[in-house]
Design a protein around this motif. Structure first.
Motif, PDB file in Angstrom:
ATOM      1  N   UNK A 114      35.037  58.017  45.786  1.00  0.00           N
ATOM      2  CA  UNK A 114      34.987  57.416  44.463  1.00  0.00           C
ATOM      3  C   UNK A 114      35.244  55.923  44.567  1.00  0.00           C
ATOM      4  N   UNK A 115      34.710  55.207  43.606  1.00  0.00           N
ATOM      5  CA  UNK A 115      34.951  53.753  43.561  1.00  0.00           C
ATOM      6  C   UNK A 115      35.060  53.355  42.100  1.00  0.00           C
ATOM      7  N   UNK A 116      36.125  52.640  41.771  1.00  0.00           N
ATOM      8  CA  UNK A 116      36.329  52.216  40.387  1.00  0.00           C
ATOM      9  C   UNK A 116      35.544  50.941  40.097  1.00  0.00           C
ATOM     10  N   UNK A 117      35.204  50.791  38.832  1.00  0.00           N
ATOM     11  CA  UNK A 117      34.441  49.631  38.382  1.00  0.00           C
ATOM     12  C   UNK A 117      35.371  48.433  38.139  1.00  0.00           C
ATOM     13  N   UNK A 118      34.805  47.252  38.276  1.00  0.00           N
ATOM     14  CA  UNK A 118      35.532  46.013  38.004  1.00  0.00           C
ATOM     15  C   UNK A 118      34.726  45.172  37.027  1.00  0.00           C
ATOM     16  N   UNK A 119      35.416  44.542  36.088  1.00  0.00           N
ATOM     17  CA  UNK A 119      34.768  43.636  35.123  1.00  0.00           C
ATOM     18  C   UNK A 119      35.150  42.220  35.504  1.00  0.00           C
ATOM     19  N   UNK A 120      34.137  41.384  35.730  1.00  0.00           N
ATOM     20  CA  UNK A 120      34.384  40.008  36.172  1.00  0.00           C
ATOM     21  C   UNK A 120      33.618  39.004  35.312  1.00  0.00           C
ATOM     22  N   UNK A 121      34.072  37.771  35.378  1.00  0.00           N
ATOM     23  CA  UNK A 121      33.355  36.640  34.774  1.00  0.00           C
ATOM     24  C   UNK A 121      33.370  35.513  35.803  1.00  0.00           C
ATOM     25  N   UNK A 122      32.431  34.561  35.705  1.00  0.00           N
ATOM     26  CA  UNK A 122      32.483  33.422  36.636  1.00  0.00           C
ATOM     27  C   UNK A 122      33.773  32.635  36.429  1.00  0.00           C
ATOM     28  N   UNK A 123      34.224  31.987  37.481  1.00  0.00           N
ATOM     29  CA  UNK A 123      35.484  31.242  37.406  1.00  0.00           C
ATOM     30  C   UNK A 123      35.444  30.160  36.332  1.00  0.00           C
ATOM     31  N   UNK A 124      34.265  29.676  36.005  1.00  0.00           N
ATOM     32  CA  UNK A 124      34.121  28.612  35.002  1.00  0.00           C
ATOM     33  C   UNK A 124      34.163  29.140  33.564  1.00  0.00           C
ATOM     34  N   UNK A 192      24.622  32.958  34.325  1.00  0.00           N
ATOM     35  CA  UNK A 192      23.440  33.327  33.547  1.00  0.00           C
ATOM     36  C   UNK A 192      23.751  34.474  32.588  1.00  0.00           C
ATOM     37  N   UNK A 193      24.891  35.128  32.818  1.00  0.00           N
ATOM     38  CA  UNK A 193      25.352  36.220  31.955  1.00  0.00           C
ATOM     39  C   UNK A 193      26.816  35.968  31.606  1.00  0.00           C
ATOM     40  N   UNK A 194      27.287  36.677  30.595  1.00  0.00           N
ATOM     41  CA  UNK A 194      28.683  36.500  30.186  1.00  0.00           C
ATOM     42  C   UNK A 194      29.634  37.140  31.177  1.00  0.00           C
ATOM     43  N   UNK A 195      29.323  38.369  31.581  1.00  0.00           N
ATOM     44  CA  UNK A 195      30.218  39.127  32.449  1.00  0.00           C
ATOM     45  C   UNK A 195      29.404  40.012  33.387  1.00  0.00           C
ATOM     46  N   UNK A 196      30.071  40.499  34.414  1.00  0.00           N
ATOM     47  CA  UNK A 196      29.427  41.414  35.344  1.00  0.00           C
ATOM     48  C   UNK A 196      30.279  42.653  35.525  1.00  0.00           C
ATOM     49  N   UNK A 197      29.628  43.761  35.887  1.00  0.00           N
ATOM     50  CA  UNK A 197      30.356  45.002  36.112  1.00  0.00           C
ATOM     51  C   UNK A 197      29.728  45.744  37.282  1.00  0.00           C
ATOM     52  N   UNK A 198      30.573  46.193  38.200  1.00  0.00           N
ATOM     53  CA  UNK A 198      30.115  46.954  39.362  1.00  0.00           C
ATOM     54  C   UNK A 198      31.346  47.517  40.064  1.00  0.00           C
ATOM     55  N   UNK A 199      31.111  48.219  41.191  1.00  0.00           N
ATOM     56  CA  UNK A 199      32.239  48.682  41.978  1.00  0.00           C
ATOM     57  C   UNK A 199      33.059  47.499  42.467  1.00  0.00           C
ATOM     58  N   UNK A 200      34.374  47.663  42.543  1.00  0.00           N
ATOM     59  CA  UNK A 200      35.246  46.554  42.917  1.00  0.00           C
ATOM     60  C   UNK A 200      34.830  45.922  44.243  1.00  0.00           C
ATOM     61  N   UNK A 201      34.398  46.753  45.188  1.00  0.00           N
ATOM     62  CA  UNK A 201      34.012  46.243  46.505  1.00  0.00           C
ATOM     63  C   UNK A 201      32.890  45.221  46.463  1.00  0.00           C
ATOM     64  N   UNK A 202      32.026  45.325  45.447  1.00  0.00           N
ATOM     65  CA  UNK A 202      30.900  44.390  45.317  1.00  0.00           C
ATOM     66  C   UNK A 202      31.390  42.964  45.022  1.00  0.00           C
ATOM     67  N   UNK A 203      32.558  42.856  44.383  1.00  0.00           N
ATOM     68  CA  UNK A 203      33.055  41.553  43.931  1.00  0.00           C
ATOM     69  C   UNK A 203      34.272  41.058  44.709  1.00  0.00           C
ATOM     70  N   UNK A 204      34.816  41.886  45.570  1.00  0.00           N
ATOM     71  CA  UNK A 204      36.115  41.586  46.190  1.00  0.00           C
ATOM     72  C   UNK A 204      36.138  40.223  46.886  1.00  0.00           C
ATOM     73  N   UNK A 207      36.105  37.397  44.326  1.00  0.00           N
ATOM     74  CA  UNK A 207      37.378  37.343  43.591  1.00  0.00           C
ATOM     75  C   UNK A 207      38.442  36.670  44.456  1.00  0.00           C
ATOM     76  N   UNK A 208      38.495  37.069  45.736  1.00  0.00           N
ATOM     77  CA  UNK A 208      39.495  36.489  46.635  1.00  0.00           C
ATOM     78  C   UNK A 208      39.205  35.020  46.920  1.00  0.00           C
TER      79      UNK A 208
END
Length: 314
Positions: A114-124, A192-204, A207-208
């Motif tokens: 299983x992999x949980x989803x993460x909601x992200x936005x660009x740092x700006x 180009x979008x407000x926010x993104x959503x995917x498995x946490x690993x896609x953004x890790x 984010x770091x």
């Protein structure tokens, strides 16, 4: 003398373990994605742990896994050495594509990861918290654009559930489906979008690195080593896990199914598989037998309800 020789042969035969089965695993997606990674991890560990002497992986991409599923169901019937990986995305794809072949046409063996989803936005982004994002969503749902994976997949379902929990009409969400994680990530990083959503690993990594801001995760409890609240903490009663499974061919005898199930259980409890889970950042969600069959039925019903709310299924 001949009798003694035959007795020795019989004794040695009984002492030797049964030959390990060779398997062919269908990954119903392009190389590099989650299902392909799962199939190739199965291949590696089953050979490494001596569960199978030879494992081949075949990629059959298209339509959220339903093309591979249909091919597998028709061409592998009765073959105890054929496996296919799938998961939550496939459940949604079967419904949205009105696939004539469903998971009832194969033999589900076990949920693996299983992999949980993460909601992200660009740092700006001006949105600093999940509360800010929800406030914007409530003010004008169409003005908040979400980048995620395939329509009707886990990401899309999660956004629909978030909207519903926030009191927003899920049919009003502005969800933009991308065929690959790289395309979605580029859109998010490029604002180009407000926010993104995917498995946490896609953004890790981003984010770091500080190029993406992690607002929330969809786990029931905080994820170890992840500095972000859960949606439940934020007042949204939403928990979403993108799980992956393995299924065998249709038309197996009870004995054949039991043999496949035993091999998958050996895999799931092996040191090699536990190392894969750790390396990939996958949750150990192993569930098999009647318990998995019951959970799968629940997940299919719940997914159909969400997709009807979003307007993707009539």
């Amino acid at each position: 003398m001949k009798r003694i020789f035959l007795s020795l042969v019989a004794a040695v035969s009984l002492a030797l373990p049964a030959a390990a089965a060779d398997y062919t695993i269908i990954a119903p997606a392009n190389p590099g994605g989650g299902w392909d990674q799962t199939a190739r991890s199965l291949q590696s560990v089953m050979q490494q742990e001596g569960i199978s002497g030879n494992v081949q992986v075949q990629n059959v991409p298209g339509a959220g896994g339903t093309i591979g599923l249909a091919q597998f169901a028709s061409q592998s019937a009765g073959n105890p050495n054929a496996l296919i990986v799938g998961g939550y995305v496939m459940v949604g794809a079967i419904l949205t594509n009105k696939s004539p072949v469903t998971l009832k046409d194969v033999t589900p063996i076990a949920r693996l990861t299983g992999e949980y989803e993460a909601i992200v936005v660009p740092a700006s982004s001006e949105l600093k918290t999940i509360g800010d994002l929800i406030a914007a969503l409530k003010a004008d749902p169409g003005a908040v654009s979400w980048a995620g994976g395939s329509a009707g997949g886990t990401d899309h379902i999660a956004v629909g559930l978030i909207a519903k929990a926030a009191g927003v009409d899920p049919t009003k969400i502005n969800y933009i489906a991308y065929s690959g994680g790289g395309e979605a990530l580029a859109a998010i990083l490029g604002a180009q979008v407000t926010a993104g959503i995917s498995g946490y690993g896609e953004f890790e990594a981003q984010v770091q690195a500080g190029t993406l801001r992690l607002l929330a995760v969809t786990s029931a409890e905080r994820m170890a080593g992840v500095e972000a609240p859960t949606l439940k903490e934020s007042g949204l009663d939403v928990v979403v896990e993108n799980w992956r499974m393995v299924a065998a061919a249709p038309g197996l005898s009870p004995e054949q199914k039991a043999a496949v199930s035993a091999d998958i259980e050996k895999l799931a409890t092996s040191a090699g598989w536990q190392e894969v889970l750790k390396t990939k950042g996958w949750q150990d969600s192993y569930l098999s037998g009647d318990a998995f069959d019951a959970q799968l039925d629940k997940d299919i019903q719940a997914t159909e309800a969400v997709l009807k709310d979003i307007g993707l299924v009539q």
